[in-house]
Design a protein around this motif. Structure first.
Motif, PDB file in Angstrom:
ATOM      1  N   ALA A 174       0.856  -1.188   0.000  1.00  0.00           N
ATOM      2  CA  ALA A 174       0.000   0.000   0.000  1.00  0.00           C
ATOM      3  C   ALA A 174       0.889   1.232   0.000  1.00  0.00           C
ATOM      4  O   ALA A 174       1.934   1.250   0.663  1.00  0.00           O
ATOM      5  CB  ALA A 174      -0.910   0.010   1.214  1.00  0.00           C
ATOM      6  N   ALA A 221      -5.083   1.284   4.350  1.00  0.00           N
ATOM      7  CA  ALA A 221      -3.992   0.434   3.866  1.00  0.00           C
ATOM      8  C   ALA A 221      -4.102  -0.972   4.457  1.00  0.00           C
ATOM      9  O   ALA A 221      -3.913  -1.976   3.767  1.00  0.00           O
ATOM     10  CB  ALA A 221      -2.648   1.054   4.220  1.00  0.00           C
ATOM     11  N   LEU A 229       3.890  -1.252   3.777  1.00  0.00           N
ATOM     12  CA  LEU A 229       3.359   0.104   3.621  1.00  0.00           C
ATOM     13  C   LEU A 229       4.486   1.061   3.279  1.00  0.00           C
ATOM     14  O   LEU A 229       5.548   1.035   3.920  1.00  0.00           O
ATOM     15  CB  LEU A 229       2.671   0.559   4.912  1.00  0.00           C
ATOM     16  CG  LEU A 229       2.205   2.020   4.963  1.00  0.00           C
ATOM     17  CD1 LEU A 229       1.140   2.289   3.900  1.00  0.00           C
ATOM     18  CD2 LEU A 229       1.665   2.356   6.356  1.00  0.00           C
TER      19      LEU A 229
END
Length: 394
Positions: A174, A221, A229
């Protein structure tokens, strides 16, 4: 005995006269005006902490170069004005430097946004400008002839991180990014690289720069099924996202944030929560890198300012090294000759190699990936320069 004593006195007098003559030859003649190098930094506002570190590096170089006798017989005077981290203020300052002739040469400001804002001004007035505080590739797609990159372009910053997580089998990422130019370019270009590494993009979200509460972005996310991330932003975003992850109770297998974890203060602010964070950095003063002048720079900076330099200070100092060398090779202060020299120049400076392509984009310098481990940064990529293996979750 008398003759020998007299001879020694004559030799010593001759040596003293020679040393004095050499010192005078390298010193700037008193009737020559100083070489004024103008720049702005966000000494107040959102870029204050980062700009302060760069400003200290400029002052250190100014002191050192004048101790050496200046450049081509002219004492150097670095003019630093506060742009308040504001685009319009910076534009006015660089108009003063160029159109109104308040400086002989210019150096770039901090941040891609402000660098991009002043680039048309310096280009219109023919002032070559090294950009140690800006990395967004879009600036070098405008056809400017006077803008020269010092640090790796933003779009390549996360490549090492992608290689690390791909090798570990982490295939879902994400991306969250702040809405400034540097962060946007980093995020957009990273997204383009994902297929090369077999990584799936699970979510892509923009947030307002400086927004303190990133819980919603972190939750989105997490819900997307991401295993890693990437937070593209500056220091505040890197810290605020790390805090958001703790609040929502999510520990991704890998957390990368641009800028923040590459600075000592990231660990100071977050303490144990900094552990495991990845970032890209352009300079780590580790002996394994064998970077020129690294130890001398660290000692001189600490002696002058009572603190150790970070990579932002190294950016500024490296730009000064490039400028000094280019002026010497150009044989003078003509800006057209300086521009041509900066295009041709290929040299090693504090942060590594300087060389640009025909657009002025830095092409020969790659960024390092670091990770916080046991309260300090370790280089984890590329493998041949790693000081420790990367630590990744599941």
């Amino acid at each position: 005995m008398d003759n020998g004593f007299t001879m020694r006195r004559r030799v010593l007098a001759a040596l003293a006269a020679t040393a004095l003559a050499m010192a005078r030859a390298h010193a700037a003649p008193p009737d020559r005006p100083p070489l004024r190098i103008g720049l702005s930094l966000g000494l107040t506002g959102v870029y204050a902490a980062d700009s302060e570190m760069m400003g200290k590096a400029y002052r250190l170089w100014e002191q050192e170069v004048n101790t050496r006798g200046g450049i081509l017989g002219r004492r150097v005077e670095v003019l630093i004005r506060d742009d308040r981290s504001d685009i319009d203020t910076a534009r006015a300052i660089y108009e003063d430097y160029t159109q109104r002739g308040q400086s002989d040469l210019v150096m770039g400001p901090f941040s891609s946004a402000i660098t991009a804002a002043v680039a048309p001004i310096i280009d219109r007035h023919g002032y070559p400008m090294l950009a140690p505080g800006g990395a967004a590739e879009t600036m070098w797609q405008k056809g400017y002839r006077n803008l020269f990159g010092v640090i790796p372009p933003a779009g390549r910053h996360a490549i090492g991180f992608l290689a690390l997580i791909a090798d570990a089998g982490i295939d879902a990422l994400a991306i969250v990014h702040a809405d400034d130019p540097f962060s946007t370019v980093l995020a957009e270009e990273t997204r383009k690289w994902l297929p090369e590494y077999g990584i799936r993009l699970t979510s892509f979200e923009k947030v307002a720069k400086g927004h303190p509460d990133l819980d919603a972005a972190a939750q989105a996310a997490r819900r997307s099924g991401a295993r890693a991330l990437l937070m593209a932003g500056h220091f505040d975003e890197s810290v605020n996202m790390r805090r958001a992850l703790r609040r929502i109770g999510w520990t991704p297998a890998a957390y990368y944030a641009s800028v923040g974890p590459g600075l000592d203060k990231y660990g100071s602010v977050l303490g144990a929560a900094a552990e495991g964070s990845f970032a890209t950095t352009t300079w780590e003063p580790h002996e394994k890198l064998q970077l020129p002048d690294a130890d001398d720079f660290r000692r001189a900076f600490l002696r002058r300012w009572g603190e150790l330099p970070n990579f932002l200070a190294a950016h500024a100092y490296s730009a000064c090294q490039v400028l000094e060398r280019a002026l010497i090779l150009a044989g003078g202060f003509d800006r057209d000759k300086l521009r041509d020299t900066l295009y041709r120049l290929d040299m090693n400076v504090l942060i590594g190699r300087y060389a640009v392509d025909r657009t002025g984009l830095q092409t020969k310098r790659f960024p390092l990936v670091v990770q916080w481990q046991r309260g300090r940064r370790e280089i984890v990529w590329p493998p041949e320069l790693a000081t420790a293996p990367a630590r990744l979750g599941r």
